[in-house]
Each structure stands twice: as structure tokens, then as C-alpha cells.
Write a protein that holds these residues in place. Structure first.
Motif, PDB file in Angstrom:
ATOM      1  N   GLY A 241       0.418  -1.217   0.141  1.00  0.00           N
ATOM      2  CA  GLY A 241       0.189   0.423  -0.161  1.00  0.00           C
ATOM      3  C   GLY A 241       0.887   1.107   0.096  1.00  0.00           C
ATOM      4  N   GLU A 242       1.974   1.058   0.310  1.00  0.00           N
ATOM      5  CA  GLU A 242       3.041   2.032  -0.028  1.00  0.00           C
ATOM      6  C   GLU A 242       3.390   2.907  -0.950  1.00  0.00           C
ATOM      7  N   THR A 243       4.066   4.437  -1.162  1.00  0.00           N
ATOM      8  CA  THR A 243       4.896   4.593  -2.346  1.00  0.00           C
ATOM      9  C   THR A 243       6.074   5.016  -1.793  1.00  0.00           C
ATOM     10  N   TYR A 244       7.165   4.994  -2.556  1.00  0.00           N
ATOM     11  CA  TYR A 244       8.323   5.060  -2.413  1.00  0.00           C
ATOM     12  C   TYR A 244       8.850   6.092  -3.205  1.00  0.00           C
ATOM     13  N   ASN A 245       9.858   7.477  -3.422  1.00  0.00           N
ATOM     14  CA  ASN A 245      10.404   8.051  -4.198  1.00  0.00           C
ATOM     15  C   ASN A 245      11.547   7.573  -4.033  1.00  0.00           C
ATOM     16  N   ILE A 246      12.306   7.449  -5.643  1.00  0.00           N
ATOM     17  CA  ILE A 246      13.665   7.009  -6.090  1.00  0.00           C
ATOM     18  C   ILE A 246      14.712   8.021  -6.640  1.00  0.00           C
TER      19      ILE A 246
END
Ligand code: NAD
Ligand code: DAU
Length: 349
Positions: A241-246
Motif C-alpha cells: 500500500g506504500e509509495t517510495y520515491n527513488i
């Protein structure tokens, strides 16, 4: 034993993801689903094509029956979804293709996973997205995971749409999804329509370097292998359910990056200093050209321990060397359709 579906595995980032997963996880069967559009090239995977845990399936993610049959055949445990139309300039010329592949194709995959994953507690649907969904920054600030979506090109609007559908399948159907949004990648095997490989190839052939507008737009560059390590981490350790910026913490104004590239190319090609810079040609700006992208990657750093490993100078050097060492690859991918694309994009611009 696990069956993992990787879509878009014959493309630039996808081929590096396939290589890492095939080599690092011998107990996974890695199924590469790719349509082999102009951007997909099985030559990118020569070194792993005979690996016992690698399977290639040619097909279109827009083809619902095909996608469902594939899920039936392999009973996938997880999906890493990279297949997309990926080039902004092409999206301006031909938006429908982007809506089909990036939106409908993604929804087909979500539906297939939802239908086949009766008990989805140990499953994972990982959607690879872009920082372009956040729109354009001014001189200050960074994109965080909380930045409101504000896509401005047909490409980024289609990617934003696909991100929304992925989150909708999480909230509505409890599909175990995870998303990451990455900045500009560079490295080996990138199709020479994107800035760095296009300009490297043009310098080699003494062709003009078409700088859009004044060259003042800013991008945040990340070596593709660093992105792939982040993908590995998010797939295995990211929270559902999470979002990660890279991102690379590596902002460059286009014109500064291009001048640096020219200097390095002069040295590598044994040309007089200043030779490549003479090829710089300012051309009509890209329509709706986003001014600046820059990522705040502190969440993935703090929660999953990811940081980019490569200094930009080293990454750029490796990238340039790869293109200089692989003229056959460039020749193959730039024959045929590419010639028409190039003419339409750059002649009389
Ligand atoms: P790419 O254009 O090099 O490769 C895309 C691959 O998808 C190709 O192999 C192509 O054949 C395949 N494909 C396209 N349409 C398909 C379809 N309908 N069915 C099946 N396969 C299809 O792209 P890339 O640069 O490697 O990007 C991969 C993903 O990462 C994309 O989702 C893109 O939005 C995202 N992304 C890219 C960057 C970047 O800088 N390149 C940055 C952030 C996110
Ligand atoms: O930020 C992530 C995105 O990065 C990805 O989602 C996209 O798939 C990927 O294509 C890339 O998008 P950009 O539009 O930033 O990349 P591109 O290489 O096309 O352009 C980089 C910058 O260089 C941009 O400001 C436009 C400029 N440019 C590009 C080309 C191809 C030029 O000045 N001349 C050119 O000929």
C-alpha cells in the motif's frame, strides 16, 4: 520456488531488473512478458536467455485474454510491472498508444492478479512509475511521496492514471500493491531517443545535438543499476500500500550536462577539445516541457536503507564506454522505424 512476472523486461530498465532477478534468485522462475515494441530488444538479455529460471513470453499487456491465460499458466506469486510507452516526445505525437499500454494494460494486469490471487496474503503487485506524475518544480523544493499529482504530458498523465488505478485496486479489492516513482535513469541499453544515448550517438556520428529551448530544464539523474537495487528492495521489503520515491540527489541543468558530455566524448574519441560542443544546436522547445524534476528519496533511505551507490562521474563514464563498445547494438536499434522517428522529430524542428 516462486514464479515472478516481470513486464517490459526487454526494455531499458526491465532488462537490468531481469538480469538481477535471474542471477540473484535461482529459486525464482522469472517470466518476462514483453510485446517487443521498437523499445524492446531481446539482445539486451543475451547473457541470461538460456538460464534455467528464465522464460520469455511475447505478448501485449493490452490483450486481456492473453494476460489472463498467462496468469493461469504460471500461477504468479508476484508481478513487477515495467511495461509502458516511456518517451515523452512520442506521447506528444501519439497519445493513444500511451493510454492503451500504460492505462488499459496496467488495469488488465491488476484484474488478472485480483482474479487469480484468491489468497493474496503472500503476493505482491509492484508498479514501477515515474516522478513526472508530480508535474514540474520551480527553482526550489523536491518531490516527496505526499506531493499532489499534477501530470502535464500525455506520458505522465497516462502514468499518473495507472498509479491511481493501482491504488484503487489496493483500497477497493485489497490487492497487495506497492508503487515507486523514480527520476531520470541513464546507463547501458537505453534506447537512443532519450537525451544521453541520443547525444552520445550523435556525437559519435558528428550529428547536431538538438537542445530543446534554452537547455535550462533540470533533471535528477540516477544510474539504472542503482534503480534496479531499489526495485529489488521495494519488491521484497516495501510495505504493501506504500509509495517510495527513488532519485539520485543528482540534479543537472540539461545544458551543463550536455557540455560535460561533450568534454568527455572529445577525450574518449581523441578529438580536439571543443569539437563536440560545436554540434550543440538549440531547437524548438518540447511542448509543455516540465522545467525541473528533483526527488526527495529520504523515505526509501530511512525505511529500506537504500542510497544510490555510484558517483555520477563514474556512472557517466561507464555509460559512455558501453555505447562506444557496442556499435552493433546502436546500429540494430537505430535501423528501420527509428529513422522515420528521427526525421519527424528533428528535421525542420
Ligand atoms: P523502455 O521504453 O525502454 O521499455 C519499455 C518496454 O515495455 C519495452 O521492452 C517494450 O517492448 C515493452 N512494452 C511496451 N508496450 C508494451 C505492451 N503493450 N505490452 C507488453 N510490453 C510492452 O522503458 P524504460 O525506460 O525501461 O521504462 C520502464 C518503466 O520504468 C516504465 O514504466 C517507465 O514509465 C518507468 N520509468 C522510467 C524511467 C526512465 O528514466 N527511463 C524513470 C522512471 C520510471
Ligand atoms: O523523470 C523520469 C522520466 O525521465 C521517465 O519517466 C521517462 O520515461 C524518461 O523518458 C525520462 O523523461 P524525460 O523527458 O525527462 O527524458 P528525456 O531523455 O526525453 O529528456 C531529458 C531532458 O532533455 C528533458 O528536459 C528534455 C531534454 N531533451 C531531450 C531530448 C530527447 C533535449 O533537450 N533534446 C532532446 O533531443
Amino acid at each position: 520456488m516462486k514464479n515472478i512476472l516481470i513486464t517490459g523486461g526487454a526494455g531499458f530498465i526491465g532488462s537490468h531488473v531481469i538480469r538481477l532477478f535471474v542471477n540473484k534468485y535461482p529459486d525464482y522462475t522469472v517470466v518476462n512478458l514483453d510485446k517487443l515494441t521498437y523499445a524492446g530488444n531481446l539482445e539486451n538479455l543475451k547473457d541470461v536467455e538460456n538460464a534455467p529460471n528464465y522464460v520469455f513470453e511475447k505478448g501485449d499487456i493490452v490483450d486481456e485474454a492473453f494476460v489472463f491465460a498467462l496468469f493461469e499458466k504460471y500461477a504468479f506469486d508476484g508481478v513487477i510491472h515495467l511495461a509502458a510507452e516511456s518517451h515523452v516526445d512520442r506521447s506528444i505525437a501519439n497519445p493513444m498508444e500511451f493510454i492503451h499500454t500504460n492505462v488499459i494494460g496496467t488495469v488488465n494486469l491488476l484484474n488478472a492478479a485480483k482474479t487469480h490471487w484468491k489468497d493474496s496474503s503472500d503476493k505482491r503487485f509492484y508498479h514501477i512509475s515515474t516522478d513526472e506524475v508530480y508535474g514540474s518544480l520551480g527553482e526550489e523544493g523536491l518531490f516527496t511521496e505526499e506531493t499532489a499529482y499534477d501530470p502535464r504530458s500525455p506520458y505522465s498523465a497516462a502514468k499518473a492514471g495507472s498509479d491511481h488505478f493501482v491504488r484503487a485496486w489496493f483500497h477497493t479489492y485489497k490487492l497487495p500493491v506497492v508503487i515507486s516513482n523514480c527520476s531520470n535513469n541513464y546507463g547501458p541499453n537505453q534506447f537512443p531517443e532519450k537525451l544521453l544515448p541520443l547525444f552520445i550517438n550523435n556525437i559519435i556520428h558528428n550529428k547536431p545535438l538538438p537542445v530543446y529551448g534554452k537547455g535550462e530544464n533540470v533533471r535528477d539523474w540516477l544510474y539504472v543499476i542503482d534503480h534496479v537495487h531499489a526495485i529489488d528492495l521495494v519488491y521484497h521489503k516495501g510495505m504493501v500500500g506504500e509509495t517510495y520515491n527513488i532519485g539520485g540527489h543528482n540534479e543537472w541543468k540539461n545544458i551543463d550536462l550536455i557540455r560535460l558530455l561533450c568534454k568527455i566524448m572529445d577525450i574518449k574519441l581523441g578529438r580536439e577539445p571543443g569539437t563536440s560542443e560545436k554540434l550543440i544546436t538549440y531547437v524548438k522547445d518540447r511542448a509543455g516541457h516540465d522545467m525541473r524534476y528533483a526527488i526527495d528519496a529520504s523515505k526509501i533511505q530511512e525505511e529500506l536503507g537504500w542510497v544510490p551507490s555510484l558517483q555520477f562521474a563514474e556512472g557517466l563514464d561507464k555509460t559512455i564506454d558501453w555505447y562506444l563498445d557496442n556499435p552493433e547494438w546502436i546500429k540494430n536499434v537505430t535501423s528501420g522505424e527509428y529513422q522515420n522517428y528521427y526525421r519527424e522529430q528533428y528535421e525542420n524542428r
